[in-house]
Motif scaffolding. Structure first.
Motif, PDB file in Angstrom:
ATOM      1  N   GLU A   1       0.809  -1.218   0.000  1.00  0.00           N
ATOM      2  CA  GLU A   1       0.000   0.000   0.000  1.00  0.00           C
ATOM      3  C   GLU A   1       0.843   1.270   0.000  1.00  0.00           C
ATOM      4  OE1 GLU A   1      -4.170   1.470   2.046  1.00  0.00           O
ATOM      5  OE2 GLU A   1      -2.908   0.007   3.058  1.00  0.00           O
ATOM      6  N   ALA A   2       2.085   1.180   0.464  1.00  0.00           N
ATOM      7  CA  ALA A   2       2.953   2.354   0.463  1.00  0.00           C
ATOM      8  C   ALA A   2       3.268   2.800  -0.967  1.00  0.00           C
ATOM      9  CB  ALA A   2       4.247   2.057   1.212  1.00  0.00           C
ATOM     10  N   GLN A   3       3.347   1.816  -1.894  1.00  0.00           N
ATOM     11  CA  GLN A   3       3.637   2.140  -3.293  1.00  0.00           C
ATOM     12  C   GLN A   3       2.371   2.204  -4.152  1.00  0.00           C
ATOM     13  OE1 GLN A   3       5.249  -0.711  -1.871  1.00  0.00           O
ATOM     14  NE2 GLN A   3       6.995   0.495  -1.193  1.00  0.00           N
ATOM     15  N   ARG A   4       1.364   1.439  -3.753  1.00  0.00           N
ATOM     16  CA  ARG A   4       0.139   1.357  -4.545  1.00  0.00           C
ATOM     17  C   ARG A   4      -1.072   1.396  -3.618  1.00  0.00           C
ATOM     18  NH1 ARG A   4       1.232  -1.196  -9.652  1.00  0.00           N
ATOM     19  NH2 ARG A   4       3.405  -1.830  -9.830  1.00  0.00           N
ATOM     20  N   CYS A   5      -2.201   1.801  -4.157  1.00  0.00           N
ATOM     21  CA  CYS A   5      -3.438   1.812  -3.383  1.00  0.00           C
ATOM     22  C   CYS A   5      -4.503   1.062  -4.174  1.00  0.00           C
ATOM     23  CB  CYS A   5      -3.894   3.244  -3.111  1.00  0.00           C
ATOM     24  SG  CYS A   5      -5.393   3.339  -2.107  1.00  0.00           S
ATOM     25  N   ILE A   6      -5.138   0.084  -3.546  1.00  0.00           N
ATOM     26  CA  ILE A   6      -6.140  -0.722  -4.242  1.00  0.00           C
ATOM     27  C   ILE A   6      -7.417   0.089  -4.409  1.00  0.00           C
ATOM     28  CG2 ILE A   6      -7.408  -2.891  -4.269  1.00  0.00           C
ATOM     29  CD1 ILE A   6      -5.367  -3.986  -2.267  1.00  0.00           C
ATOM     30  N   ARG A   7      -7.631   0.586  -5.608  1.00  0.00           N
ATOM     31  CA  ARG A   7      -8.825   1.366  -5.910  1.00  0.00           C
ATOM     32  C   ARG A   7      -9.820   0.582  -6.763  1.00  0.00           C
ATOM     33  NH1 ARG A   7      -9.449   5.625  -2.524  1.00  0.00           N
ATOM     34  NH2 ARG A   7      -7.656   7.028  -2.529  1.00  0.00           N
ATOM     35  N   SER A   8      -9.330  -0.440  -7.457  1.00  0.00           N
ATOM     36  CA  SER A   8     -10.184  -1.209  -8.352  1.00  0.00           C
ATOM     37  C   SER A   8      -9.817  -2.685  -8.269  1.00  0.00           C
ATOM     38  CB  SER A   8     -10.017  -0.704  -9.793  1.00  0.00           C
ATOM     39  OG  SER A   8     -10.796  -1.461 -10.693  1.00  0.00           O
ATOM     40  N   ILE A   9     -10.838  -3.554  -8.179  1.00  0.00           N
ATOM     41  CA  ILE A   9     -10.627  -5.001  -8.137  1.00  0.00           C
ATOM     42  C   ILE A   9     -11.502  -5.657  -9.194  1.00  0.00           C
ATOM     43  CG2 ILE A   9     -11.013  -7.102  -6.788  1.00  0.00           C
ATOM     44  CD1 ILE A   9     -10.121  -5.659  -4.334  1.00  0.00           C
ATOM     45  N   VAL A  10     -10.894  -6.558  -9.963  1.00  0.00           N
ATOM     46  CA  VAL A  10     -11.603  -7.231 -11.050  1.00  0.00           C
ATOM     47  C   VAL A  10     -11.546  -8.741 -10.841  1.00  0.00           C
ATOM     48  CG1 VAL A  10     -11.743  -7.582 -13.535  1.00  0.00           C
ATOM     49  CG2 VAL A  10     -10.980  -5.370 -12.635  1.00  0.00           C
ATOM     50  N   PHE A  11     -12.719  -9.366 -10.790  1.00  0.00           N
ATOM     51  CA  PHE A  11     -12.824 -10.821 -10.741  1.00  0.00           C
ATOM     52  C   PHE A  11     -13.199 -11.334 -12.127  1.00  0.00           C
ATOM     53  CE2 PHE A  11     -13.540  -9.632  -6.317  1.00  0.00           C
ATOM     54  CZ  PHE A  11     -12.827 -10.595  -5.624  1.00  0.00           C
ATOM     55  N   ALA A  12     -13.140 -12.654 -12.307  1.00  0.00           N
ATOM     56  CA  ALA A  12     -13.464 -13.256 -13.599  1.00  0.00           C
ATOM     57  C   ALA A  12     -14.843 -13.903 -13.568  1.00  0.00           C
ATOM     58  CB  ALA A  12     -12.414 -14.306 -13.969  1.00  0.00           C
ATOM     59  N   SER A  13     -15.394 -14.136 -14.747  1.00  0.00           N
ATOM     60  CA  SER A  13     -16.654 -14.872 -14.851  1.00  0.00           C
ATOM     61  C   SER A  13     -16.425 -16.329 -14.444  1.00  0.00           C
ATOM     62  CB  SER A  13     -17.176 -14.821 -16.289  1.00  0.00           C
ATOM     63  OG  SER A  13     -17.421 -13.489 -16.688  1.00  0.00           O
ATOM     64  N   PHE A  14     -17.437 -16.937 -13.851  1.00  0.00           N
ATOM     65  CA  PHE A  14     -17.373 -18.337 -13.411  1.00  0.00           C
ATOM     66  C   PHE A  14     -16.159 -18.601 -12.520  1.00  0.00           C
ATOM     67  CE2 PHE A  14     -19.577 -18.299 -17.520  1.00  0.00           C
ATOM     68  CZ  PHE A  14     -20.800 -18.816 -17.126  1.00  0.00           C
ATOM     69  N   MET A  15     -15.877 -17.656 -11.669  1.00  0.00           N
ATOM     70  CA  MET A  15     -14.762 -17.800 -10.737  1.00  0.00           C
ATOM     71  C   MET A  15     -15.221 -18.430  -9.427  1.00  0.00           C
ATOM     72  SD  MET A  15     -11.975 -14.819  -9.944  1.00  0.00           S
ATOM     73  CE  MET A  15     -10.487 -15.125  -8.991  1.00  0.00           C
ATOM     74  N   TYR A  16     -16.521 -18.388  -9.163  1.00  0.00           N
ATOM     75  CA  TYR A  16     -17.138 -19.008  -7.990  1.00  0.00           C
ATOM     76  C   TYR A  16     -16.516 -18.503  -6.684  1.00  0.00           C
ATOM     77  CZ  TYR A  16     -19.269 -22.058 -11.434  1.00  0.00           C
ATOM     78  OH  TYR A  16     -19.975 -22.530 -12.507  1.00  0.00           O
TER      79      TYR A  16
END
Length: 206
Positions: A104-119
């Motif tokens: 987090e010091a270098q990056r900040c999680i602003r967007s998360i993407v999951f896949a289809s049929f990932m369950y």
């Protein structure tokens, strides 16, 4: 260490040995980019912490704010390819999210993407939420493993700064409840997208 005997005394000379750890990080990054994703995840990332960080950066960071968790779907074997896929996915998500939090010091999680049929299970999504409190964009095209609309609402409510949410098909007569709860608690929300068909009596965000 090399020892050389000259006359009545010994002289020690340090033997120069190059190692991977001496490589410039950018050079190492470019080399590891040439390795297939499966080998990066299962082999190269196990060499040391530096290699793991670089490997996972290649695999999961789309940019400085987007975490591509969709990659895990194939890396852990796929739902139909492995009987213990749910357990492996849970473990992998925990490892990646804990690592991402340390970054987090270098990056900040602003967007998360999951896949289809990932369950993705509701417990998996809850753990992801606990590690990404400042999330602004969620793409979850598969909600097959999350049966209760109320559970989804509780998790999304934890992302107080979320602006965009995309969810998989919701076949539940309480979708109006989902819209209302998200709309009331997520004050920055401007876009709510549902993939496929859903059933609701009176959809509203207010």
């Amino acid at each position: 260490m090399v020892k050389i005997r000259w006359g009545n005394y010994k002289k020690k000379r340090v033997k120069s040995e190059a190692c991977w750890g001496d490589l410039d990080v950018n050079v190492l990054h470019r080399i590891l980019e040439l390795i297939p994703a499966e080998e990066l995840f299962s082999s190269a990332s196990l060499v040391c912490r530096q290699w793991r960080s670089i490997c996972w950066e290649i695999l999961f960071w789309n940019d400085h704010e987007t975490l591509e968790l969709s990659t895990l779907k194939h890396l852990v074997g796929g739902y139909y390819a492995s009987y213990n896929y749910p357990r492996k996915l849970t473990k992998a998500l925990e490892c990646v999210m804990n690592w991402a939090l340390k970054m987090e010091a270098q990056r900040c999680i602003r967007s998360i993407v999951f896949a289809s049929f990932m369950y993705v299970k509701v417990t998996d999504l809850a753990f992801v939420a606990s590690r990404s409190p400042r999330l602004r964009r969620l793409i979850l095209p598969d909600t097959h493993s999350i049966k209760d609309v109320n559970e989804i609402a509780k998790i999304i409510q934890k992302w107080r700064e979320v602006e965009e949410v995309s969810l998989g098909p919701i076949l539940n007569n309480r979708t109006d409840h989902l819209f209302r709860r998200i709309g009331n608690d997520c004050k920055h929300l401007t876009k709510l997208h549902i993939f496929g068909a859903f059933a609701t009596r009176n959809p509203t965000l207010g």
